[in-house]
Design an enzyme around this catalytic site. Sequence first.
Site, mmCIF file in Angstrom:
data_model
loop_
_atom_site.group_PDB
_atom_site.id
_atom_site.type_symbol
_atom_site.label_atom_id
_atom_site.label_comp_id
_atom_site.label_asym_id
_atom_site.label_seq_id
_atom_site.Cartn_x
_atom_site.Cartn_y
_atom_site.Cartn_z
ATOM 1 C CE LYS A 21 -8.144 -4.309 0.304
ATOM 2 N NZ LYS A 21 -7.762 -3.514 1.475
ATOM 3 C CG ASN B 251 -12.398 -1.976 5.966
ATOM 4 O OD1 ASN B 251 -11.742 -1.597 6.943
ATOM 5 N ND2 ASN B 251 -12.106 -1.652 4.724
ATOM 6 C CE LYS C 41 -3.602 1.845 3.122
ATOM 7 N NZ LYS C 41 -4.297 1.591 4.408
ATOM 8 C CD GLU D 239 -11.060 -6.488 4.522
ATOM 9 O OE1 GLU D 239 -11.055 -5.327 4.062
ATOM 10 O OE2 GLU D 239 -11.743 -7.389 4.040
ATOM 11 C CB SER D 240 -9.016 -1.442 8.323
ATOM 12 O OG SER D 240 -9.074 -1.451 6.928
ATOM 13 C CD GLU E 138 -13.481 -3.707 2.573
ATOM 14 O OE1 GLU E 138 -12.328 -4.099 2.292
ATOM 15 O OE2 GLU E 138 -13.839 -2.512 2.487
HETATM 16 O O1 LIG Z 1 -6.543 3.080 4.116
HETATM 17 C C1 LIG Z 1 -7.185 4.139 3.867
HETATM 18 O O2 LIG Z 1 -6.792 5.276 4.169
HETATM 19 C C2 LIG Z 1 -8.500 4.051 3.153
HETATM 20 C C3 LIG Z 1 -9.224 5.225 2.921
HETATM 21 C C4 LIG Z 1 -10.438 5.139 2.232
HETATM 22 C C5 LIG Z 1 -10.931 3.919 1.797
HETATM 23 C C6 LIG Z 1 -10.214 2.738 2.025
HETATM 24 C C7 LIG Z 1 -8.998 2.809 2.699
HETATM 25 N N1 LIG Z 1 -8.239 1.682 2.933
HETATM 26 C C8 LIG Z 1 -8.423 0.492 2.190
HETATM 27 C C9 LIG Z 1 -8.254 -0.671 3.084
HETATM 28 O O3 LIG Z 1 -9.138 -1.443 3.197
HETATM 29 C C10 LIG Z 1 -6.950 -0.780 3.820
HETATM 30 O O4 LIG Z 1 -5.915 -0.456 2.928
HETATM 31 C C11 LIG Z 1 -6.674 -2.182 4.365
HETATM 32 O O5 LIG Z 1 -7.815 -2.713 5.012
HETATM 33 C C12 LIG Z 1 -5.517 -2.099 5.365
HETATM 34 O O6 LIG Z 1 -5.870 -1.189 6.382
HETATM 35 P P1 LIG Z 1 -4.713 -0.635 7.379
HETATM 36 O O7 LIG Z 1 -4.011 -1.851 7.968
HETATM 37 O O8 LIG Z 1 -5.456 0.161 8.430
HETATM 38 O O9 LIG Z 1 -3.796 0.192 6.551
#
Ligand SMILES: O=C(O)c1ccccc1NCC(=O)[C@H](O)[C@H](O)COP(=O)(O)O
Length: 257
Positions: free
Chosen positions: A116, A182, A57, A212-213, A161
């Site tokens: 993704k 998510n 990413k 996720e996230s 998702e």
């Molecule tokens: O990651 C962002 O800033 C974002 C903003 C708007 C829509 C989607 C976004 N992320 C996509 C994802 O789902 C994440 O890249 C992925 O789940 C990983 O999340 P993280 O570990 O918090 O970077």
Amino acid sequence: MMDASEDELAPEVRSILAAARDRPGGETRVSVDARSFPDAVAAAEAEGRVPLVAEVKPTSPTTEGTRGDDPVELAREMVDGGATALSVLTEPEHFGGSAENLRRVREAVDVPVLRKDFLVSEAQLDAVEADVVLLIARFVGDDLSELLAAARERGFQVLVEVHDRAELARALDAGADIVGVNNRDLAKLDVDLETFESVAPHVPDDVTLLAESGVSTVEDVRRMRAAGADALLVGTAIMDGDVRANTDRFTTAEISE
Ligand SMILES: O=C(O)c1ccccc1NCC(=O)[C@H](O)[C@H](O)COP(=O)(O)O
């Protein structure tokens, strides 16, 4: 077709969606010989590793700056750190991703690779091969069943998702067998791990379930696993600093002190 809640989306997400709608698809229909994601998860479990999908990413609406390293190098470090699978951003305008990044990474590693992106049309499935493709329930709305079937016809495995129980019900009705919850709210962009904890109890055992996230510490990994995550998808916390060490810290979270 987006469901009715588009106005509630954060401006950055509305911009992502507008760009997604304008993006062309592929010239010819792809046919994928996919590496099994559920098998990779089971293999990691058998080896005592936390099944982790590490995400390449380069940047994002909530990330400061852009990481310009070669995505293939980053991918190799993630696999060396024990990643079960990889997620590669192919969204160019807001995440610094590309179909070429995904093609090169998939050629360089032997683990399953997730595309993704924010796909909204069948033609966009044909932009590049991947082992798993993401469909975001909130973005595809009533088209979910059709897009899921179209992806499977091409050989893709599909990660659907969701962010709440209503979207989970739609995903299960559409036949999803790999579901990601998510923790990031696409309306406000904030993350809350309680999101996963509230939805996970309603996911059938025969579905492969990802958190996720928002996972940033070993404690977060353990918390998501205790709440029922078969696997975790982590981007920012792995991309920030030593990618191999970050990946290793999370994949060994259940055998380390
Ligand atoms: O990651 C962002 O800033 C974002 C903003 C708007 C829509 C989607 C976004 N992320 C996509 C994802 O789902 C994440 O890249 C992925 O789940 C990983 O999340 P993280 O570990 O918090 O970077």
